[in-house]
Design an enzyme around this catalytic site. Structure first.
Site, PDB file in Angstrom:
ATOM      1  N   HIS A   1       0.802  -1.198  -0.044  1.00  0.00           N
ATOM      2  CA  HIS A   1       0.054   0.036  -0.070  1.00  0.00           C
ATOM      3  C   HIS A   1       0.930   1.245  -0.218  1.00  0.00           C
ATOM      4  O   HIS A   1       0.382   2.246  -0.170  1.00  0.00           O
ATOM      5  CB  HIS A   1      -0.862  -0.080   0.954  1.00  0.00           C
ATOM      6  CG  HIS A   1      -2.092  -0.984   1.057  1.00  0.00           C
ATOM      7  ND1 HIS A   1      -3.176  -0.644   0.944  1.00  0.00           N
ATOM      8  CD2 HIS A   1      -2.049  -2.311   1.519  1.00  0.00           C
ATOM      9  CE1 HIS A   1      -4.028  -1.892   0.692  1.00  0.00           C
ATOM     10  NE2 HIS A   1      -3.138  -2.817   0.981  1.00  0.00           N
TER      11      HIS A   1
ATOM     12  N   ASP B   1       3.707   9.434  -0.858  1.00  0.00           N
ATOM     13  CA  ASP B   1       2.200   8.550  -0.272  1.00  0.00           C
ATOM     14  C   ASP B   1       2.223   7.701  -1.333  1.00  0.00           C
ATOM     15  O   ASP B   1       2.302   7.794  -2.576  1.00  0.00           O
ATOM     16  CB  ASP B   1       1.192   9.674  -0.240  1.00  0.00           C
ATOM     17  CG  ASP B   1       0.024   9.197   0.794  1.00  0.00           C
ATOM     18  OD1 ASP B   1       0.132   7.952   1.146  1.00  0.00           O
ATOM     19  OD2 ASP B   1      -0.656  10.070   1.382  1.00  0.00           O
TER      20      ASP B   1
END
Ligand code: GDG
Length: 458
Positions: free
Chosen positions: A158, A366
């Site tokens: 992720h 991110d």
């Protein structure tokens, strides 16, 4: 259809009536598990001082069995806080300066992965498909293979994957790379992360990139791919629309009457660029006197990982900074920054996104960033807001209608805020329309299906 077994550090149990709705990832995984039948295994979140944790706690709801394991206090300290959150998290977010290596923590990480494998193996059937999630569990497949398991095992990361020069500063990088080669499919959020991974293998002479997305390393051939995670776009848009009647949202609306609302929503984490964002907001206000008393910046930042010293320190830093900026630029009738240091309900969040003229999403790095996608999904098509988005978020590779910024460039980000606030309706609608179309097509269900399709075929 084979049974699906999902393994992640934490498990989301099914919602009871009256619970806040779960996030998109949990919804999509639960739907995939329900359809195929399966198991979701992970840490219960509980730990004890006992030498050996209690046996697995099993709960069955519909077609899904949830298998929860406790850990010992030492396990949590070494595996979770120690290696996962103080080594892998900073390294994968390019923060070499924050990684803290300890032999104990590294050993604890591999030990807990072995423990997970031993607890999982007795639950497995021969044709189960196993899907492992995230950086906590990289060595899990290697441990399962060691026990003789031949099942298809996929891994999805992720968070970002860094270039070899960053990764190789980690003493156990070799074991981590080797660990990934035991999966049949290794999925990343973006093409960029996949290129970092495959490029690292090739450049360091430990693997090769073959045709059709295949990779070989450490004597194994497996597939690498990128699967940008989505949100439950249509459902989230619906929440946001309905939230107009929510009391908290109505009060918020009243309280910003006559001012433009800017919203930031992030777990309190150094990767999210919150301090640079507050600087950019301050710079925007100082360099645009016409907007004095005309904007409110709402930063919602639930606490996270408070046991890790960097996070505890950051909590103080952000609170002090918000106070300092309010003291410097606020007036008797204007509090420029509203800072909320706790979690709020998901429907309220959706309503607040919709009220905001600007969604300010400026992480320093991110994997994807779901807040950016939720902000877009929540907008009113008649009068959509503007997304100001860091180019270093995975989402920037998809959301081309956003104003992309370099979050380290404070003046550049401040200029983007000004541009967003002044953007004419037509341009806002055109940019939003492009992003929303993409998000409707690439929602979290599609992400889940794409990954499972490729894992099944791998
Ligand atoms: C990791 C990767 C990747 C936040 N505050 C509240 C709240 N949230 C929700 C948001 C969003 C989620 O938390 C945060 O997701 P992000 O994607 O933005 O960030 P991470 O937590 O760092 O997630 C990231 C993600 O995994 C998925 O693959 O995108 O890159 O770092 O859904 O809405 N939700 C509620 N109240 C809050 O105060 N209800």
């Amino acid at each position: 259809m084979s049974r699906l077994v999902v393994v992640s550090n934490r498990v989301t149990l099914p919602q009871k009536s009256g619970d806040a709705p779960a996030g998109g990832l949990a919804v999509a995984l639960q739907a995939a598990l329900e359809e195929r039948g399966g198991i979701w295994m992970g840490w219960s979140g509980k730990s004890s001082g006992a030498k050996e944790p209690a046996p697995l706690a099993m709960q069955t709801h519909g077609n899904i069995t949830y298998a929860l394991t406790d850990l010992t206090k030492t396990d949590v300290e070494e595996y979770y806080h120690g290696f996962a959150n103080r080594v892998l998290w900073p390294i994968c977010h390019y923060r070499l300066d924050l990684a803290e290596y300890g032999r104990k923590e590294m050993a604890g990480y591999f030990r807990v992965n072995r423990f997970f494998a031993h607890r999982l193996a007795p639950l497995l059937r021969e044709d189960d498909i196993i899907w492992v999630h995230d950086y906590h569990l990289i060595p899990l497949a290697a441990e399962l293979r060691q026990m003789g398991l031949k099942n298809r095992i996929g891994f999805f990361l992720h968070i970002p994957w860094p270039p070899a020069d960053v990764l190789f500063t980690m003493p156990v990088h070799e074991e981590i790379m080797k660990g990934l080669s035991h999966y049949d499919l290794v999925g990343f959020q973006t093409d960029h992360d996949l290129a970092n991974f495959a490029g690292g293998l090739v450049r360091e002479g430990i693997g090769e990139a073959l045709e059709g997305g295949k990779l070989t390393s450490y004597g194994r051939t497996f597939k690498g791919g990128f699967y940008p995670i989505g949100i439950e776009t249509a459902a989230f848009a619906d929440y946001a629309k309905k939230a107009a009647t929510n009391l908290i949202v109505r009060k918020a609306k009243q309280s910003v009457e006559g001012r433009d609302l800017i919203i930031g929503v992030d777990r309190l984490d150094y990767s999210k660029g919150i301090t640079q964002r507050l600087d950019a907001f301050e710079h925007f206000v100082k360099s645009n006197p016409g907007h004095h008393n005309r904007v409110t910046y709402l930063q919602i930042t639930p606490k996270s990982r408070s046991e890790v010293p960097e996070y505890e320190q950051m909590q103080r830093t952000v609170a002090e900074q918000a106070g300092r900026v309010n003291g410097a630029i606020g007036t008797v009738d204007w509090v420029p920054i509203r800072y909320i240091n706790r979690s709020i309900g998901r429907p309220v969040l959706a309503g607040l996104y919709r009220l905001a003229r600007i969604g300010l999403v400026t992480p320093l790095r991110d994997g994807m960033n779901l807040v950016a996608k939720e902000y877009v999904a929540a907008q009113d098509p008649e009068n959509p807001g503007v997304l100001v988005l860091s180019r270093f978020a995975g989402a920037a590779r998809e959301l081309r209608g956003a104003l992309l910024v370099n979050p380290y460039d404070i003046e550049g980000t401040a200029n983007a805020i000004a541009r967003g606030i002044n953007m004419p309706l037509e341009e806002r609608q055109e940019r939003w329309g492009r992003m929303m179309e993409h998000l409707l097509e690439h929602d979290v269900t599609r992400w889940c299906n794409d990954f499972l399709r490729d894992l099944t075929a791998a």
